[in-house]
Write a protein that holds these residues in place. Structure first.
Motif, PDB file in Angstrom:
ATOM      1  N   LEU A 141      51.568 -18.908  86.616  1.00  0.00           N
ATOM      2  CA  LEU A 141      51.976 -20.208  87.139  1.00  0.00           C
ATOM      3  C   LEU A 141      51.131 -21.345  86.587  1.00  0.00           C
ATOM      4  O   LEU A 141      51.619 -22.476  86.414  1.00  0.00           O
ATOM      5  CB  LEU A 141      51.884 -20.203  88.673  1.00  0.00           C
ATOM      6  CG  LEU A 141      52.931 -19.367  89.420  1.00  0.00           C
ATOM      7  CD1 LEU A 141      52.663 -19.377  90.919  1.00  0.00           C
ATOM      8  CD2 LEU A 141      54.339 -19.899  89.136  1.00  0.00           C
ATOM      9  N   PHE A 142      49.868 -21.063  86.298  1.00  0.00           N
ATOM     10  CA  PHE A 142      48.982 -22.104  85.776  1.00  0.00           C
ATOM     11  C   PHE A 142      48.907 -22.096  84.250  1.00  0.00           C
ATOM     12  O   PHE A 142      47.999 -22.678  83.664  1.00  0.00           O
ATOM     13  CB  PHE A 142      47.581 -21.952  86.372  1.00  0.00           C
ATOM     14  CG  PHE A 142      47.451 -22.499  87.763  1.00  0.00           C
ATOM     15  CD1 PHE A 142      46.989 -23.798  87.968  1.00  0.00           C
ATOM     16  CD2 PHE A 142      47.847 -21.750  88.857  1.00  0.00           C
ATOM     17  CE1 PHE A 142      46.881 -24.317  89.249  1.00  0.00           C
ATOM     18  CE2 PHE A 142      47.734 -22.258  90.138  1.00  0.00           C
ATOM     19  CZ  PHE A 142      47.271 -23.553  90.346  1.00  0.00           C
ATOM     20  N   GLY A 143      49.869 -21.401  83.613  1.00  0.00           N
ATOM     21  CA  GLY A 143      50.015 -21.493  82.164  1.00  0.00           C
ATOM     22  C   GLY A 143      49.208 -20.518  81.362  1.00  0.00           C
ATOM     23  O   GLY A 143      49.026 -20.704  80.151  1.00  0.00           O
ATOM     24  N   GLY A 144      48.705 -19.456  81.972  1.00  0.00           N
ATOM     25  CA  GLY A 144      47.916 -18.481  81.252  1.00  0.00           C
ATOM     26  C   GLY A 144      48.768 -17.608  80.356  1.00  0.00           C
ATOM     27  O   GLY A 144      49.940 -17.339  80.650  1.00  0.00           O
ATOM     28  N   THR A 145      48.150 -17.141  79.251  1.00  0.00           N
ATOM     29  CA  THR A 145      48.856 -16.278  78.304  1.00  0.00           C
ATOM     30  C   THR A 145      48.075 -14.978  78.108  1.00  0.00           C
ATOM     31  O   THR A 145      46.885 -14.894  78.423  1.00  0.00           O
ATOM     32  CB  THR A 145      49.039 -16.982  76.954  1.00  0.00           C
ATOM     33  OG1 THR A 145      47.739 -17.361  76.445  1.00  0.00           O
ATOM     34  CG2 THR A 145      49.901 -18.223  77.096  1.00  0.00           C
ATOM     35  N   ILE A 146      48.756 -13.982  77.555  1.00  0.00           N
ATOM     36  CA  ILE A 146      48.178 -12.653  77.358  1.00  0.00           C
ATOM     37  C   ILE A 146      48.025 -12.380  75.865  1.00  0.00           C
ATOM     38  O   ILE A 146      48.882 -12.762  75.063  1.00  0.00           O
ATOM     39  CB  ILE A 146      49.074 -11.568  77.994  1.00  0.00           C
ATOM     40  CG1 ILE A 146      49.246 -11.828  79.485  1.00  0.00           C
ATOM     41  CG2 ILE A 146      48.480 -10.182  77.775  1.00  0.00           C
ATOM     42  CD1 ILE A 146      47.985 -11.801  80.286  1.00  0.00           C
ATOM     43  N   GLY A 147      46.937 -11.677  75.476  1.00  0.00           N
ATOM     44  CA  GLY A 147      46.742 -11.236  74.103  1.00  0.00           C
ATOM     45  C   GLY A 147      46.462 -12.355  73.127  1.00  0.00           C
ATOM     46  O   GLY A 147      46.789 -12.235  71.940  1.00  0.00           O
ATOM     47  N   PHE A 149      49.677 -15.990  89.801  1.00  0.00           N
ATOM     48  CA  PHE A 149      49.049 -17.316  89.759  1.00  0.00           C
ATOM     49  C   PHE A 149      48.549 -17.647  88.358  1.00  0.00           C
ATOM     50  O   PHE A 149      48.538 -18.808  87.946  1.00  0.00           O
ATOM     51  CB  PHE A 149      47.902 -17.385  90.775  1.00  0.00           C
ATOM     52  CG  PHE A 149      48.350 -17.738  92.168  1.00  0.00           C
ATOM     53  CD1 PHE A 149      48.346 -19.067  92.584  1.00  0.00           C
ATOM     54  CD2 PHE A 149      48.797 -16.763  93.039  1.00  0.00           C
ATOM     55  CE1 PHE A 149      48.773 -19.401  93.857  1.00  0.00           C
ATOM     56  CE2 PHE A 149      49.220 -17.090  94.316  1.00  0.00           C
ATOM     57  CZ  PHE A 149      49.213 -18.421  94.734  1.00  0.00           C
ATOM     58  N   TYR A 150      48.088 -16.624  87.639  1.00  0.00           N
ATOM     59  CA  TYR A 150      47.665 -16.845  86.259  1.00  0.00           C
ATOM     60  C   TYR A 150      48.820 -17.387  85.421  1.00  0.00           C
ATOM     61  O   TYR A 150      48.651 -18.335  84.637  1.00  0.00           O
ATOM     62  CB  TYR A 150      47.140 -15.531  85.682  1.00  0.00           C
ATOM     63  CG  TYR A 150      46.653 -15.627  84.257  1.00  0.00           C
ATOM     64  CD1 TYR A 150      45.394 -16.132  83.967  1.00  0.00           C
ATOM     65  CD2 TYR A 150      47.452 -15.193  83.200  1.00  0.00           C
ATOM     66  CE1 TYR A 150      44.943 -16.206  82.656  1.00  0.00           C
ATOM     67  CE2 TYR A 150      47.012 -15.257  81.886  1.00  0.00           C
ATOM     68  CZ  TYR A 150      45.743 -15.771  81.625  1.00  0.00           C
ATOM     69  OH  TYR A 150      45.304 -15.850  80.320  1.00  0.00           O
TER      70      TYR A 150
END
Length: 572
Positions: free
Chosen positions: A125-131, A122-123
């Protein structure tokens, strides 16, 4: 406790799904280059958080989700999944799960893994990014991260609800007090996770080291406060339990109330209660709180005292508490089959050991120090309540029984007849039979051999009637040389046969009494007979007084006047 089929299903599901989940996490979020120092400190912080939850009253929380958010934002799904599973694995080792509760390890492992994957999906899917780094990128990820937090909470709640309903077969409400508390903690972890990530990005890994120290100090302070609050709560509950015990007027009911209430406070699978009786410590109750074991695993309860913790507590007059089974290898292993923790305390009153209470639980580390204090107080209340119950019983017996013969007296009989008429009118029973018997020429015994000889005859008559009636009915001394028997659900023929058996027993078996008038220990052989009248309700009586009057008429008018030593049934 779950059955073997569900236990096997959990392990199979874990063995099949976990490799798939880890493979998926590696594909979508592979573990790249990491700073070993930072990762090690984060892992240690996770262990501290997982092993030292903060408890306030009945509520428990920790920063686990906050650390998970930190790892997820810094390294991605695979790292978060890996560090979470490793952290909980260490926690399970510390808890030392028993054979019966070992299923919790794969079950919780799978549940947390599903929560990690679901929230990560879900993160994304809602456009979240890592780092990411920088304030603008953080702001862009606030909404996806909130979704991540809420999804993790939601999946966890749904799984817990399904487990409770399907595996444990218990009724459950999803939206309860615990639901609201867990939601509050999850929302609290949302800004904490963000703060931890920003501190790591801007200040470095030493910040996390200081956070771990801060958390440990906070945990110690809050848990000390919690222990004090719990102690106060348990003391209040102890007072309530003591009041409930004192309301019980029978000894067995007092003990039942004690164990019922105690199992609502602390984990109790087995229990033994020893009390002093005739200057000896004797087993009063063996308690078992597991229906499954009651049916399938009946413990060996012979030789309970010899070689037991109870014997040690009684001889040394001090308490013993053990956190795991290997610490108390005694004969108790035979009766506490699956127990791990064990608590045994002396019950002391007026500086004397008047009993020993031993409790055992399947859980390891089941008994806390403040709980031991509570049990000691409750055990003393139990001893007092038992003493009161015994005094009440003794007083009640004196008020209901005849001191010479040990039979019930007329007041008890009269009250019992009234209660049986209530049952008769509600059709719980079919009939009530009353026998009244008067010893023939009894005055001669007193005149010739003394009243003490008469008392010997009355006592022997009472024993003979009791031996004939036994559990068929109630025997009472009606007054003087008159006796009575109350029978329920006996017809005219059956009533007559019992009365005739009593009459012939008195007539055919001689009585031997001492001649007290001559002051010699000479035994006199006597023949004693009785005239017996019987009446049956509802045949001839509709009220208790009518039944007594009819039986009395039959005894005097039909038995005495017909020559004595006879049985007469009253008829209209």
């Amino acid at each position: 406790m779950i059955n073997k089929h569900n236990n096997r299903l959990i392990w199979i599901s874990w063995a099949v799904l976990m490799p798939i989940i880890f493979y998926y996490a590696h594909v979508v979020s592979p573990l790249g280059q990491i700073e070993k120092a930072s990762f090690f400190i984060i892992f240690c912080l996770f262990l501290v958080v997982a092993n030292m939850p903060i408890q306030i009253n009945d509520a428990t929380f920790s920063f686990i989700l906050g650390i998970s958010i930190l790892v997820f934002l810094k390294y991605g799904l695979f790292a978060e999944l890996l560090i979470t599973q490793m952290g909980y694995a260490f926690l399970y080792i510390r808890l030392s799960l028993t054979r019966k509760t070992l299923y919790r390890m794969p079950l919780n492992s799978l549940m947390f893994a599903i929560c990690s994957v679901g929230s990560a999906i879900f993160y994304k899917l809602f456009g979240g990014t890592i780092g990411f780094s920088g304030t603008s990128e953080m702001i862009n990820n606030l909404v996806p991260l909130l979704i991540y937090t809420l999804v993790s909470f939601g999946i966890n709640q749904i799984i817990l609800y399904v487990i409770t309903i399907k595996l444990f077969k218990k009724d459950a409400k999803m939206f309860n007090r615990e639901f609201r508390w867990d939601l509050f903690i999850s929302l609290l972890m949302y800004p904490i996770g963000i703060s931890l990530y920003l501190m790591l990005e801007t200040k470095g890994y030493l910040t996390l080291f200081y956070m771990a120290i801060y958390y440990i100090i906070l945990m110690v302070i809050l848990n000390s406060l919690s222990s004090a609050l719990n102690m106060n709560k348990y003391l209040k509950q102890t007072m309530n339990i003591s009041q409930k015990m004192t309301q019980r007027m029978e000894e067995d009911n007092v003990i039942d109330e004690f164990f019922d209430q105690l199992t609502n406070l602390i984990p109790v699978t087995y229990g033994t209660l020893y009390l002093m009786n005739d200057d000896q410590l004797k087993l009063k109750r063996f308690f078992q709180n597991s229906a499954e074991e009651k049916d399938n695993n009946k413990p060996i309860i012979n030789n309970l005292f010899e070689g037991s913790i109870t014997e040690k507590v009684f001889s040394e007059k001090k308490e013993f508490i053990f956190n795991r089974r290997s610490q108390w290898f005694t004969n108790d292993h035979k009766k506490y089959i699956n127990a791990e923790s064990l608590l045994s305390i002396p019950i002391i009153k007026n500086k004397q050991v008047i009993g020993v209470l031993t409790l055992a639980s399947e859980q390891k580390n089941a008994y806390k120090r403040y709980q031991v204090v509570m049990v000691e107080i409750l055990a003393l209340y139990l001893a007092i309540a038992i003493e009161n119950a015994r005094f009440y019983l003794e007083t009640k017996m004196k008020s209901e029984t005849d001191s010479l013969t040990g039979l019930y007296n007329f007041q008890y009989l009269e009250a019992l007849i009234k209660s049986e008429f209530v049952r008769l009118k509600t059709f719980e029973i079919k009939s009530i039979s009353l026998l009244l018997m008067d010893l023939d020429h009894f005055k001669r015994v007193n005149d010739l051999y003394g009243h003490q000889a008469g008392n010997e005859v009355l006592y022997e008559v009472a024993q003979r009637i009791k031996s004939i009636v036994q559990k068929k009915g109630i025997v009472a001394r009606f007054g003087g040389e008159e006796f009575s028997v109350l029978l329920v659900n006996y017809d005219e023929n059956e009533t007559f046969l019992i009365a005739e058996e009593i009459r012939t027993s008195l007539e055919n078996i001689p009585f031997f009494v001492t001649d007290h008038m001559k002051n010699e220990n000479q035994k006199i052989k006597l023949t004693i007979t009785a005239s017996i009248g019987a009446a049956i309700a509802p045949n001839v009586a509709n009220e208790p007084t009518d039944l007594i009057r009819c039986a009395d008429r039959a005894m005097y008018s039909d038995a005495k006047n017909a020559g004595r030593n006879k049985v007469a049934l009253y008829s209209k």
